[in-house]
Design a protein around this motif. Structure first.
Motif, short mmCIF file in Angstrom:
data_model
loop_
_atom_site.label_atom_id
_atom_site.label_comp_id
_atom_site.label_asym_id
_atom_site.label_seq_id
_atom_site.Cartn_x
_atom_site.Cartn_y
_atom_site.Cartn_z
N ALA A 1 -31.14 -16.68 51.06
CA ALA A 1 -31.15 -16.11 49.89
C ALA A 1 -31.17 -17.28 48.93
N LEU A 2 -30.38 -18.61 49.02
CA LEU A 2 -30.21 -19.61 47.87
C LEU A 2 -31.69 -20.14 48.19
N PHE A 3 -32.42 -20.53 49.20
CA PHE A 3 -33.58 -21.53 49.18
C PHE A 3 -34.68 -20.40 48.62
N THR A 4 -34.78 -19.13 49.18
CA THR A 4 -35.99 -18.36 48.81
C THR A 4 -35.87 -18.19 47.27
N GLU A 5 -34.95 -17.87 46.62
CA GLU A 5 -34.73 -17.45 45.16
C GLU A 5 -34.94 -19.04 44.50
N ARG A 6 -34.54 -20.27 44.82
CA ARG A 6 -34.84 -21.30 44.27
C ARG A 6 -36.06 -21.94 44.60
N LEU A 7 -36.33 -22.35 45.74
CA LEU A 7 -37.64 -22.98 46.43
C LEU A 7 -38.72 -21.79 46.76
N LEU B 1 -34.22 -32.40 55.90
CA LEU B 1 -33.01 -32.17 54.90
C LEU B 1 -33.61 -32.70 53.78
N MET B 2 -33.10 -32.06 52.65
CA MET B 2 -33.20 -32.63 51.33
C MET B 2 -31.95 -33.64 50.90
N SER B 3 -32.37 -34.52 50.26
CA SER B 3 -31.16 -35.61 49.59
C SER B 3 -30.44 -34.54 48.56
N GLY B 4 -29.55 -34.99 48.13
CA GLY B 4 -28.71 -34.66 46.99
C GLY B 4 -29.74 -34.61 45.89
N ALA B 5 -30.28 -35.52 45.68
CA ALA B 5 -31.14 -35.81 44.30
C ALA B 5 -32.29 -34.99 44.32
N GLU B 6 -32.92 -34.91 45.70
CA GLU B 6 -33.90 -33.64 45.76
C GLU B 6 -33.42 -32.23 45.27
N ALA B 7 -32.30 -32.03 45.97
CA ALA B 7 -31.87 -30.51 45.82
C ALA B 7 -31.44 -30.29 44.34
N VAL B 8 -31.03 -30.83 43.74
CA VAL B 8 -30.85 -31.02 42.08
C VAL B 8 -32.04 -31.03 41.59
N ALA B 9 -32.97 -31.78 41.82
CA ALA B 9 -34.53 -31.69 41.08
C ALA B 9 -35.01 -30.53 41.61
N ALA B 10 -34.81 -29.74 42.51
CA ALA B 10 -35.54 -28.61 42.99
C ALA B 10 -34.84 -27.49 42.44
N GLY B 11 -33.49 -27.45 41.74
CA GLY B 11 -32.64 -26.50 41.08
C GLY B 11 -31.69 -25.60 41.98
#
Length: 256
Positions: free
Chosen positions: A141-147, A161-171
């Protein structure tokens, strides 16, 4: 091991099994549920969840799991989901400080938290491609909604895996900070919320949940905001906030 300390309205809950990256077995999940229950019973006005060591939470502890007899459905449905619901329904602001591995059930803990701060080097995603299992604990749910669907399935199929910086940049999460600053930064923000207008925060938390889960639109959410403000205007914190503004001083909120 799970520990909890409550100080000046802030409950700090710590996943403390660093040698296994704070992975969770059934006993640890029960202890985590109890910690949130204790925080609520004590009237905590904010919660900070963090993990000791190099990782936040690497997910389920599968070190002693026998695949032939494993009851994955029971573990997730009867053990994990109730804990995530308790966390998400906590009646005050909740924060998580995420470093290192945030995978599987660990990702679920983050999803069930209001505000997530991550180390820039945190590792977030779906490692299940190597296990013959699927992403769980709310990750789809999280990934589909945001990514979006394509990026979600990319992460699922590849196990990247995404880094923390990438995860925040992706919302995905709120903010990324250097790893060495994470705990202090997160604790400061959580303490600020614990001394804030708890009733007002609760109204916002409820409304945001409705917008997310029920997909209510602009005009219905505006009506809900109006009603929330009407409920708050009789509170002690509302009166204190206005008085402090008019007197040009810092307000002292009591969550009342």
């Amino acid at each position: 091991m799970i520990s909890i300390a409550i100080d000046d309205g802030l409950a700090e809950i710590v996943l403390d099994a660093p040698k296994k990256l704070n992975s969770l077995d059934q006993e640890a999940l029960t202890a985590l549920d109890d910690a949130y229950r204790q925080a609520e019973d004590a009237g905590a006005r904010a919660v900070l969840l963090r993990g000791e060591g190099k990782g936040f939470c690497a997910g389920r502890d599968i070190s002693a799991v026998e695949p032939a007899t494993d009851d994955a459905l029971g573990y997730l449905q009867d053990r994990v989901t109730p804990v995530l619901r308790r966390m998400a329904d906590f009646p005050a602001p909740t924060f998580a400080a995420v470093q290192g591995a945030c995978l599987g059930v660990g990702l679920g803990l983050a999803i069930a938290t209001d505000v997530v701060y991550v180390a820039e080097t945190a590792k977030i995603g779906s490692p299940f491609a190597a296990l013959g299992a699927t992403l769980d604990s709310g990750g789809h749910a999280l990934f589909t909604e945001r990514l979006g669907a394509h990026r979600t399935l990319d992460l699922v199929y590849t196990g990247d895996l995404m880094s923390g910086a990438e995860a925040v940049a992706a919302g995905l999460f709120s903010r990324a900070v250097p790893a060495e600053e994470l705990v202090g930064f997160s604790r400061d923000k959580a303490r600020r919320a614990a001394s804030g207008a708890t009733l007002a925060f609760r109204e916002s938390k409820t409304l945001v949940s409705r917008i997310r889960d029920e997909r209510i639109g602009l005009w219905e959410s505006l009506d809900e905001e109006n009603r929330a403000q009407g409920r708050l205007c009789g509170s002690a914190d509302y009166a204190e906030g206005f008085a402090a503004f008019q007197q040009k001083r810092k307000p002292t909120f009591r969550g009342e």
